[in-house]
Design an enzyme around this catalytic site. Structure first.
Site, PDB file in Angstrom:
ATOM      1  N   TYR A 160     125.045  42.592  42.599  1.00  0.00           N
ATOM      2  CA  TYR A 160     124.517  41.567  43.500  1.00  0.00           C
ATOM      3  C   TYR A 160     125.644  40.900  44.271  1.00  0.00           C
ATOM      4  CZ  TYR A 160     121.656  37.683  45.163  1.00  0.00           C
ATOM      5  OH  TYR A 160     120.996  36.764  45.953  1.00  0.00           O
ATOM      6  N   LYS A 164     126.066  41.199  48.367  1.00  0.00           N
ATOM      7  CA  LYS A 164     126.089  40.031  49.241  1.00  0.00           C
ATOM      8  C   LYS A 164     127.390  39.975  50.038  1.00  0.00           C
ATOM      9  CE  LYS A 164     122.103  38.105  48.593  1.00  0.00           C
ATOM     10  NZ  LYS A 164     121.118  38.012  49.706  1.00  0.00           N
TER      11      LYS A 164
END
Length: 329
Positions: A160, A164
């Site tokens: 994650y 991002k």
């Protein structure tokens, strides 16, 4: 007025059956926009909670299917004026560590598809929801927008965080090469109605709600002294839409100055639900970095309102929770 900017415009919202995406759809509809909401599944029955209006059209679609995404946009006779990309593969902390390639690959390909589709079809504005997790390196002051990949860049086996970070780099280069307006709000912890309150969630506020509502002790990792900030979901929507309207900053930290410890948060959650204050410290587990606060100067510049305080936001969340999650009686 804010409504004038969005009235009559067509906005594509991804992840419309999710927590944040559903609130963006609702906020845009309230401002007179026409919303095309894309979703992969509606397992939490969120779509039924959105306004019933012919200005909302929902389409079940996997964003990894680039051709299908292009078909939806190409079918709009007057085009799509803006995209708000909320969909993402997240999972709990263990999933992100154990399957970093899965998370990174899925999220990067969806961002690439969204940006590429917007470029091909001449969509004026794109919003990519970012995360404060791109600030992996701690600072001795509130974190500024510049403390990102342009200053610090670390590898961590967390799909994650990686997705991002690389999504932001892709957005940056799209802006430089194609002149696109890509807005990147970077979020602190967001909470509110329609959050993921499922049993497997590791999101702090929903997990505390579930434990308090069940009369169980809220487990807090570490010594409970670490502090975090929390932003009510509709305040995020309002600030982000103002960010697009004003077009002063393309990257903005989204949060509040109200930093609280997990112990204080647990007490506020229990109070909002009218439950006894019950929590236990697990000092064997890490509570993470001592604090994480944002420099909010740019947010204050674009948002002409004061985000609600945590006590009020939790009260509103508790009202929704009682109606939709707690059994009667």
């Amino acid at each position: 007025m804010a409504a004038d900017h969005w009235s009559g415009r067509t906005v594509l919202v991804t992840g419309v059956a999710g927590f944040i995406g559903s609130h963006f759809a609702e906020g845009l509809l309230a401002r007179g926009a026409r919303v095309i909401g894309l979703y992969r599944r509606d397992n939490r029955k969120v779509l039924a909670q959105l306004p019933a209006t012919d200005r909302l059209r929902t389409v079940r679609l996997d964003l990894l299917d680039e051709a299908a995404l292009n078909e939806v946009v190409a079918a709009e006779p007057d085009g799509v004026d803006a995209v708000v990309h909320c969909a993402a593969l997240t999972g709990n902390a263990a999933f992100r560590r154990e399957r970093p390639a899965t998370v990174l690959d899925a999220n990067m390909r969806t961002v690439s598809n969204v940006l590429g589709c917007a470029r091909r079809h001449g969509t004026a504005d794109v919003v990519l929801l970012g995360s404060g997790e791109v600030y992996l390196s701690a600072t001795d002051r509130p974190t500024r927008e510049e403390d990102d990949f342009r200053t610090f860049m670390k590898y961590a086996p967390d799909g994650y965080y990686l997705s991002k970070s690389y999504a932001e780099i892709l957005a940056e280069t799209y802006g430089e090469e194609y002149g696109m307006r890509v807005f990147r709000p970077r979020l602190t912890s967001i909470y509110g109605p329609r959050d993921n309150f499922e049993a497997d969630t590791d999101r702090v506020v929903p997990r505390m709600f579930a434990r308090a509502a069940a009369g169980e002790e809220i487990e807090i990792w570490g010594d409970g002294a670490q502090t975090r900030t929390y932003l009510y979901v509709t305040d995020l929507v309002d600030a982000t839409l103002r960010m697009v309207e004003k077009d002063v900053h393309r990257i903005v930290n989204m949060g509040t100055p109200e930093a609280v410890s997990p112990i204080a948060l647990a007490r506020l959650v229990c109070g909002a639900l009218g439950r006894p204050e019950r929590y236990v410290l697990d000092r064997e587990k890490s509570g993470g970095r001592p604090n994480r606060t944002f420099d909010l100067a740019k947010m204050r510049e674009i948002a002409d309102f004061r985000p609600r305080d945590l006590r009020e936001g939790l009260r509103l969340t508790a009202a929704w929770y009682r109606e939709h999650r707690m059994p009667p009686g």
